[in-house]
Design an enzyme around this catalytic site. Structure first.
Site, mmCIF file in Angstrom:
data_model
loop_
_atom_site.group_PDB
_atom_site.id
_atom_site.type_symbol
_atom_site.label_atom_id
_atom_site.label_comp_id
_atom_site.label_asym_id
_atom_site.label_seq_id
_atom_site.Cartn_x
_atom_site.Cartn_y
_atom_site.Cartn_z
ATOM 1 N N TYR A 42 0.859 -1.191 0.000
ATOM 2 C CA TYR A 42 0.000 0.000 0.000
ATOM 3 C C TYR A 42 0.887 1.230 0.000
ATOM 4 O O TYR A 42 1.822 1.331 0.803
ATOM 5 C CB TYR A 42 -0.890 -0.026 1.243
ATOM 6 C CG TYR A 42 -1.820 1.155 1.382
ATOM 7 C CD1 TYR A 42 -2.944 1.285 0.567
ATOM 8 C CD2 TYR A 42 -1.581 2.140 2.335
ATOM 9 C CE1 TYR A 42 -3.805 2.363 0.707
ATOM 10 C CE2 TYR A 42 -2.441 3.220 2.484
ATOM 11 C CZ TYR A 42 -3.553 3.327 1.665
ATOM 12 O OH TYR A 42 -4.400 4.395 1.812
ATOM 13 N N ASP B 267 9.331 2.656 -0.231
ATOM 14 C CA ASP B 267 8.311 3.340 0.550
ATOM 15 C C ASP B 267 8.562 2.981 2.018
ATOM 16 O O ASP B 267 8.207 1.899 2.482
ATOM 17 C CB ASP B 267 6.922 2.875 0.094
ATOM 18 C CG ASP B 267 5.809 3.537 0.898
ATOM 19 O OD1 ASP B 267 6.105 4.133 1.957
ATOM 20 O OD2 ASP B 267 4.645 3.451 0.466
ATOM 21 N N LYS C 159 4.643 9.274 8.794
ATOM 22 C CA LYS C 159 4.483 8.794 10.180
ATOM 23 C C LYS C 159 5.526 9.397 11.134
ATOM 24 O O LYS C 159 5.401 10.537 11.523
ATOM 25 C CB LYS C 159 4.547 7.262 10.231
ATOM 26 C CG LYS C 159 3.790 6.552 9.104
ATOM 27 C CD LYS C 159 2.378 6.220 9.452
ATOM 28 C CE LYS C 159 1.736 5.355 8.388
ATOM 29 N NZ LYS C 159 0.299 5.310 8.470
HETATM 30 N N1 HOZ Z 1 -3.781 3.570 5.950
HETATM 31 C C1 HOZ Z 1 -3.488 3.593 7.339
HETATM 32 C C2 HOZ Z 1 -3.042 2.269 7.824
HETATM 33 N N2 HOZ Z 1 -2.085 1.616 7.069
HETATM 34 C C3 HOZ Z 1 -4.684 3.993 8.162
HETATM 35 C C4 HOZ Z 1 -4.772 5.419 8.363
HETATM 36 C C5 HOZ Z 1 -5.804 5.825 9.397
HETATM 37 O O1 HOZ Z 1 -6.926 5.350 9.382
HETATM 38 O O2 HOZ Z 1 -5.477 6.639 10.250
#
Ligand code: HOZ
Length: 423
Positions: free
Chosen positions: A144, A239, A267
């Protein structure tokens, strides 16, 4: 557990936001419950609006490596706020953060600050396309890279649990530029390069996949990606939105000894504020405007508050690098406890762990790729999630996410988590 206030807020939210949330996985859909609304968080704990407290292993999906609301980060942020929240102009803070990042991750010779991982990966790919003059990219099934059009093809994270690995709204002509290989499967990569000679701009990969649960690269796989991209004149993008500053101060690339051409960070780099970065080889990054013709911009890019939080977080990690050993040891204890329990009770389970990232899959298969991850029994995961939550432990509300251990998790937190697991 009383969650009446969360339920009330959820009802209101459902009318205001699709699914009542601002990001799909938060809706708890794949674990068959309604979401908890959070009031505050401190250290290893998160507290909902009904006053329930949980040992938190979501850690805001990764940023919280120091735990929630670290006093020194908060202090720095408050101080910065008094100087103004945003200027839309350069600041010394941006230089400071960029230099810190480059010291930690030397492959990032030059970089750009943006606001989210999605923006970082989207922009890195645009830079790679501008640099190579090619259109196609390769990504891996189950990896992802945020929700930009070209990357929502066979994607992981919530795209997996919502059964939308291929989002509607993405033009087919766009999706055709994204070729999909299988993680840990060299032949699938070779084949794409052979069938698309001189057309691949970039290959993007999570060096440790952490959006289909946690899936480790097999020995030699990342080296192979380095070699084949080089042979084919394609840009290798790591990534490291999740792994950056988590698997060590130099991220996965330091751990595996691979120098990618471009890297994306998110992050932890923002210390809990909206902040992400993409960067890498100077000759590629020089193609970004205003030095080059690859356009990318943003009013809040390099925001003074976000850079402050990022700088202080990285400084704290550098001041006490032993945090990495501690969080890895605690993740190891958890992984060991999951394995031992599964073996004792004859529950099919496979646990992947690296550093402070781990994931327990409810399957008897080894999980080395997307198919392995999908073999997990998600209803068993939902039962496990409910049991942990009811007993004060907050794990990801989806099988296809990671469990994050932070420096704020105490021995007592780990002991208590294992005790809940055993109940
Ligand atoms: N795409 C995020 C986890 N891999 C989630 C982001 C969120 O809901 O804060």
């Amino acid at each position: 557990m009383n969650i009446s206030k969360s339920e009330e807020l959820y009802k209101i939210a459902l009318d205001l936001m699709p699914g009542g949330v601002n990001s799909p996985v938060r809706a708890f859909g794949s674990v068959g419950r309604n979401p908890l609304f959070i009031d505050h968080a401190r250290g290893s704990r998160i507290y909902d609006v009904d006053g329930n407290s949980f040992i938190d292993y979501v850690c805001s999906w990764g940023p919280g490596i120091l735990g929630h609301a670290h006093p020194e980060v908060i202090e720095a942020v408050i101080k910065a706020c008094f100087n103004g929240l945003t200027f839309g102009a350069p600041t010394g803070n941006e230089n400071k953060l960029a230099a810190l990042i480059r010291d930690c991750i030397p492959s990032m010779e030059m970089m750009r600050m943006v606001n989210s991982g999605t923006e970082a990966t989207m922009s890195a790919i645009r830079a790679a396309r501008g640099f190579t003059g090619r259109d196609k990219i390769i990504k891996f099934k189950g990896c992802y890279h945020g929700h930009s059009d070209g990357l929502l093809v066979q994607a992981g994270s919530a795209a997996l649990t919502q059964s939308v690995p291929d989002s509607s709204g993405v033009p087919a002509s766009f999706a055709r530029q994204t070729l999909v290989a299988l993680f840990n499967d060299r032949d699938s990569v070779r084949e794409l390069f052979e069938n698309n000679k001189d057309q691949i701009a970039a290959l993007i990969v999570e060096p440790v996949a952490a959006n289909m649960g946690v899936v480790l690269p097999e020995e030699g796989f990342l080296e192979f990606l380095r070699e084949i991209t080089e042979e084919n004149g394609a840009v290798l993008i790591f990534d490291e939105v999740i792994t950056g500053f988590r698997l060590g101060i130099g991220g996965a690339q330091e751990m595996y000894g691979i120098r990618p051409d471009l890297t994306t960070l998110g992050k932890i780099v923002g210390g809990g504020m909206p902040m992400a970065v993409y960067g890498g080889r100077r000759d590629i990054m020089k193609h970004v405007a205003p030095t080059g013709k690859v356009y990318q911009a943003g009013t809040l890019s390099g925001n003074p508050i976000a850079t402050t939080a990022g700088i202080r977080t990285i400084e704290l990690l550098l001041e006490d690098p032993s945090i990495y050993d501690r969080i890895e040891a605690n993740a190891g204890k958890l992984a060991g406890a999951y394995r031992a329990r599964a073996q004792r009770l004859g529950i099919p389970m496979h646990v992947n762990q690296i550093g402070s990232l781990l994931c327990a899959f409810f399957t008897d298969q080894e999980v080395k790729d997307y198919a392995g991850a999908l073999s997990s029994d998600t209803s068993a995961y939902a039962d496990y999630f409910g049991h942990m939550l009811e007993n004060g432990v907050y794990v990801a509300p989806s099988q296809f996410e990671a469990m994050f251990v932070s420096g704020a998790h105490t021995d007592e937190d780990i002991r208590r988590t294992i005790e809940v697991l055993e109940r």
